[in-house]
Design an enzyme around this catalytic site. Structure first.
Site, PDB file in Angstrom:
ATOM      1  N   THR A  25     -52.395  29.485 -32.702  1.00 36.90           N
ATOM      2  CA  THR A  25     -52.045  28.344 -31.856  1.00 36.90           C
ATOM      3  C   THR A  25     -53.086  28.086 -30.767  1.00 36.90           C
ATOM      4  O   THR A  25     -53.903  28.944 -30.438  1.00 36.90           O
ATOM      5  CB  THR A  25     -50.679  28.574 -31.183  1.00 36.90           C
ATOM      6  N   ASP A  26     -52.974  26.893 -30.207  1.00 35.83           N
ATOM      7  CA  ASP A  26     -53.786  26.575 -29.036  1.00 35.83           C
ATOM      8  C   ASP A  26     -52.967  26.922 -27.789  1.00 35.83           C
ATOM      9  O   ASP A  26     -51.897  27.537 -27.902  1.00 35.83           O
ATOM     10  CB  ASP A  26     -54.217  25.105 -29.057  1.00 35.83           C
ATOM     11  N   LEU A  27     -53.419  26.537 -26.626  1.00 35.03           N
ATOM     12  CA  LEU A  27     -52.729  26.900 -25.388  1.00 35.03           C
ATOM     13  C   LEU A  27     -51.329  26.318 -25.261  1.00 35.03           C
ATOM     14  O   LEU A  27     -50.511  26.824 -24.502  1.00 35.03           O
ATOM     15  CB  LEU A  27     -53.570  26.475 -24.171  1.00 35.03           C
TER      16      LEU A  27
END
Length: 152
Positions: free
Chosen positions: A28-30
């Site tokens: 995932t990203d942030l």
């Protein structure tokens, strides 16, 4: 000593190969949304598992200098994001077989919700990168799961 677990693998349900993945933090990203390129990794793992189950030994072909599959064409569409801890199932269908290539349609689902779909044309290429006829036994193996049916 406990038995070691087997690596993840998929199964065929008729002509459709099903391969489960879980969205981990590293995917995932942030914001907790799956990074777009990770769908390509999941799709690649599922296609590799299709070859394994069909007893298509790409490593042996590479080591013998015969060639390997390479992605020649790809279309990809995103519908909904996968999120951290989601269970995702990749559905793979072989929809076309030619002398030097195979077309596979893949979809990523969270339960019954379509997240992403892609169509890949993978070509068999010689070590010099030029297209070459894929082994006849491989074409026959793909023929056993060939389907032109792609649900809407």
């Amino acid at each position: 000593m406990a038995a070691l677990p087997n690596p993840p693998g998929g199964v065929f349900d008729g002509p459709v190969h099903l391969y489960a993945v879980r969205v981990y933090y590293e995917d995932t990203d942030l914001s907790g949304i799956t990074y777009h390129a990770n769908y390509l990794r999941w799709f690649e793992r599922a296609r590799s598992d299709v070859l394994r189950i069909l007893e298509i030994d790409q490593r042996e072909a590479i080591e013998a200098g015969e060639g390997a599959y390479a992605v020649a064409d790809l279309t990809l569409k995103y519908f909904r994001p996968a999120k951290l801890d989601d269970d995702v199932v990749i559905h793979t269908r072989c929809t076309q077989i030619k002398a030097a290539s195979v077309v596979m349609h893949q979809r990523a689902y969270r339960a019954d919700e379509l997240l992403t779909e892609a169509t890949f044309r993978v070509g068999f290429v010689a070590p010099d990168g030029r297209p070459r006829r894929q082994p006849e036994a491989w074409r026959q193996a793909f023929q056993t799961v060939l389907t032109e049916e792609i649900p809407a």
